[in-house]
Design a protein around this motif. Structure first.
Motif, PDB file in Angstrom:
ATOM      1  N   HIS A 141      66.011  24.715  23.181  1.00 56.03           N
ATOM      2  CA  HIS A 141      65.705  24.794  24.611  1.00 56.03           C
ATOM      3  C   HIS A 141      64.188  24.689  24.764  1.00 56.03           C
ATOM      4  N   VAL A 142      63.714  23.518  25.176  1.00 55.75           N
ATOM      5  CA  VAL A 142      62.277  23.348  25.370  1.00 55.75           C
ATOM      6  C   VAL A 142      61.852  23.833  26.764  1.00 55.75           C
ATOM      7  N   ASN A 143      62.776  23.775  27.736  1.00 53.83           N
ATOM      8  CA  ASN A 143      62.555  24.352  29.082  1.00 53.83           C
ATOM      9  C   ASN A 143      61.536  23.588  29.926  1.00 53.83           C
ATOM     10  N   ASP A 144      61.128  22.428  29.475  1.00 52.66           N
ATOM     11  CA  ASP A 144      60.069  21.655  30.109  1.00 52.66           C
ATOM     12  C   ASP A 144      60.690  20.364  30.640  1.00 52.66           C
ATOM     13  N   PRO A 145      60.459  20.011  31.911  1.00 54.31           N
ATOM     14  CA  PRO A 145      59.589  20.622  32.909  1.00 54.31           C
ATOM     15  C   PRO A 145      60.283  21.773  33.647  1.00 54.31           C
ATOM     16  N   GLY A 146      59.501  22.438  34.481  1.00 55.08           N
ATOM     17  CA  GLY A 146      60.046  23.440  35.374  1.00 55.08           C
ATOM     18  C   GLY A 146      59.843  24.865  34.917  1.00 55.08           C
ATOM     19  N   ARG A 147      60.022  25.086  33.615  1.00 57.28           N
ATOM     20  CA  ARG A 147      59.763  26.424  33.071  1.00 57.28           C
ATOM     21  C   ARG A 147      58.858  26.296  31.840  1.00 57.28           C
ATOM     22  N   MET A 160      68.189  20.811  24.824  1.00 55.29           N
ATOM     23  CA  MET A 160      69.307  21.201  25.671  1.00 55.29           C
ATOM     24  C   MET A 160      69.049  20.871  27.147  1.00 55.29           C
ATOM     25  N   PRO A 161      70.116  20.674  27.936  1.00 54.18           N
ATOM     26  CA  PRO A 161      69.952  20.229  29.321  1.00 54.18           C
ATOM     27  C   PRO A 161      69.544  21.340  30.289  1.00 54.18           C
ATOM     28  N   LEU A 162      69.453  22.554  29.859  1.00 54.96           N
ATOM     29  CA  LEU A 162      68.920  23.684  30.605  1.00 54.96           C
ATOM     30  C   LEU A 162      67.974  24.398  29.647  1.00 54.96           C
ATOM     31  N   ASN A 163      67.028  25.071  30.052  1.00 53.12           N
ATOM     32  CA  ASN A 163      66.676  25.763  31.254  1.00 53.12           C
ATOM     33  C   ASN A 163      65.533  25.049  31.973  1.00 53.12           C
ATOM     34  N   SER A 164      65.435  23.782  31.804  1.00 50.28           N
ATOM     35  CA  SER A 164      64.426  23.001  32.515  1.00 50.28           C
ATOM     36  C   SER A 164      64.840  22.832  33.978  1.00 50.28           C
ATOM     37  N   LEU A 165      63.892  22.428  34.779  1.00 49.46           N
ATOM     38  CA  LEU A 165      64.135  22.124  36.189  1.00 49.46           C
ATOM     39  C   LEU A 165      63.618  20.720  36.487  1.00 49.46           C
ATOM     40  N   ASP A 167      69.156  27.407  18.061  1.00 44.88           N
ATOM     41  CA  ASP A 167      69.322  27.899  19.428  1.00 44.88           C
ATOM     42  C   ASP A 167      68.020  28.566  19.877  1.00 44.88           C
ATOM     43  N   HIS A 168      66.917  27.864  19.649  1.00 44.39           N
ATOM     44  CA  HIS A 168      65.601  28.336  20.082  1.00 44.39           C
ATOM     45  C   HIS A 168      65.619  28.447  21.600  1.00 44.39           C
ATOM     46  N   SER A 169      65.571  29.688  22.107  1.00 39.27           N
ATOM     47  CA  SER A 169      65.684  29.910  23.550  1.00 39.27           C
ATOM     48  C   SER A 169      64.637  30.922  23.985  1.00 39.27           C
ATOM     49  N   ILE A 190      66.688  33.889  21.542  1.00 41.53           N
ATOM     50  CA  ILE A 190      65.840  34.176  20.393  1.00 41.53           C
ATOM     51  C   ILE A 190      64.990  32.956  20.077  1.00 41.53           C
ATOM     52  N   ALA A 191      63.697  33.183  19.900  1.00 45.12           N
ATOM     53  CA  ALA A 191      62.771  32.118  19.532  1.00 45.12           C
ATOM     54  C   ALA A 191      62.617  32.098  18.013  1.00 45.12           C
ATOM     55  N   SER A 192      63.024  30.996  17.377  1.00 48.23           N
ATOM     56  CA  SER A 192      63.018  30.977  15.908  1.00 48.23           C
ATOM     57  C   SER A 192      62.818  29.586  15.328  1.00 48.23           C
ATOM     58  N   LEU A 193      62.403  28.632  16.145  1.00 48.71           N
ATOM     59  CA  LEU A 193      62.364  27.235  15.709  1.00 48.71           C
ATOM     60  C   LEU A 193      61.523  27.057  14.451  1.00 48.71           C
TER      61      LEU A 193
END
Length: 434
Positions: free
Chosen positions: A61-67, A91-96, A303-305, A323-326
């Motif tokens: 989960h890179v979360n970019d853009p948006g978060r 992953m398709p979320l948690n970006s915006l 599942d780097h989140s 959990i951040a573990s990449l």
């Protein structure tokens, strides 16, 4: 050759061997016996180093853009490279916006372009009402489609009900696209109290088991390809065994945190351990390791989140679950694997070859002629204690802080160029890239 790697230990599809690995134009051109190749440049590994294929992490989960205050492509991919990972699938979320349409995919690609230190691909998303977007997203190059069977944690990516899951699987079957599924059953999940035992009780084994059983029934009805994300419950393994024996096209993954941590050691305020589904007890951890050994669990991905530090504060009822573990997946898995008699060849299969195979990246995941010259130089007998201040992901929050781990990634190479973290050279990948 443009470049030759010379090592006494190289992990190849045929096993571990001493070898020269020759690189030409960013690809592996030859794998020979030692001292058989010459090149413009020769990299000789130290006696304590092993040449691995670059790892492939298909759950990030890179979360970019948006978060991007949670994470971003520059920081996530720098962390990946530091951990020997040369390819991620975002992953398709948690970006915006979430990646649930072709237009949203283009926004995601624009955020990643020129900002990635490793190669990056993208998943699409399945949400209520976007069935007409799935085939266009497939044609636009996503590697498959993620859905949740329970609330995702963010309102803009709602979960699907059983009939919506079946409709999506029927749509994906027309192009033989892969569905990857967060499998927890909302009917068996309750609100959590503040402590870890409360949280664990709120998401029991049977919540995962019921959701996986429902997914397998839908896959049997539609003949779709399905993949179980972040398996945490060893009690689901018999159902996966039976499904495969019956011919269902189902695969499964687990994560380093489920293979490393145990519920008995998590304190009631240690919210940096919170993830969904949860980390379970020590006996369950051994079931997951047995599932890997038996081939019922195919791959291990992070599942780097990540999130901002304040979202991890509070208690287990309110803190963000991720959990951040990449950067730490390889040493975390190797630390536990070696204790159970597994070899580096096993770890490479779980963390490089199988993830590449899952998404059809035929140029990734192995040291063999024709593959991209993606490598991790790994010292398996070296060790370190995790210091969150030395991690490259954006926010230094991790349950691994202070934990001793075996194995140090000393170099990472992408298509024959060493990744230094100074200049992003990663490419954006699409389904079908060979």
């Amino acid at each position: 050759m443009d470049l030759v790697f010379r090592a006494s230990r190289v992990i190849t599809p045929q096993g571990e061997r001493a070898a020269d690995v020759g690189v030409r134009d960013g690809r592996i051109a030859a794998v020979t016996g030692p001292d058989e190749l010459s090149g413009d440049r020769v990299v000789e590994l130290a006696d304590d180093e092993v040449l691995l294929p670059g790892l492939v992490d298909t759950h990030v989960h890179v979360n970019d853009p948006g978060r991007s205050d949670w994470e971003g492509f520059p920081t996530a991919t720098r962390a990946a490279a530091a951990g020997g990972v040369t390819t991620i699938v975002d992953m398709p979320l948690n970006s915006l916006p979430p990646t649930t349409s072709v237009a949203a995919l283009e926004v995601k690609r624009e955020a990643a372009e020129g900002n990635a230190h490793v190669d990056v691909g993208f998943w699409g998303g399945i949400v209520p009402g976007n069935a007409a977007d799935l085939v266009p997203l497939h044609e636009a190059g996503v590697f498959g489609f993620k859905c949740f069977l329970i609330h995702s944690g963010v309102d803009e990516f709602p979960h699907v009900e059983d009939d919506e899951l079946r409709a999506a699987l029927r749509e994906l079957r027309t192009v033989d696209a892969l569905a990857i599924v967060h499998a927890e059953h909302p009917g068996h999940v309750t609100e959590s109290g503040p402590g870890y035992r409360d949280f664990l009780a709120s998401r029991p084994h049977h919540a995962e088991g019921q959701a996986i059983s429902g997914l397998l029934a839908a896959a049997r009805e539609t003949d779709a390809r399905v993949h179980v994300l972040h398996l945490s419950s060893g009690e689901a393994l018999p159902a996966l065994r039976e499904a495969r024996a019956s011919g269902l096209r189902v695969t499964a993954e687990t994560c380093p945190h489920y293979l490393t941590f145990v519920a008995e050691e998590i304190g009631d305020r240690a919210t940096h351990f919170k993830c969904c589904p949860p980390i379970r007890d020590a006996a369950n951890r051994e079931l997951l390791w047995r599932g890997l050994a038996d081939g019922l669990v195919d791959l291990v991905v992070s599942d780097h989140s990540p999130c901002t530090p304040e979202l991890k504060e509070g208690d287990f009822a309110t803190a963000w679950g991720g959990i951040a573990s990449l950067q730490l997946g390889l040493p975390a898995v190797w630390t536990q694997a070696r204790q159970r008699g597994h070899a580096l060849t096993d770890v490479v299969r779980w963390m490089a070859t199988a993830p590449a195979d899952l998404v059809g990246l035929t140029r990734k995941g192995a040291i063999a002629p024709g593959r991209d010259a993606d490598f991790a130089v790994f010292a398996p007998d070296d060790a370190f204690v995790v210091d969150r201040a030395k991690l490259h992901h954006r926010n230094p929050v991790t349950p691994y802080h202070g934990r001793p781990l075996a194995g140090v990634v000393r170099q990472t190479w992408l298509r024959g160029n060493r990744i230094t973290g100074d200049r992003p050279t990663g490419r954006l990948l699409s389904r079908g890239d060979a």
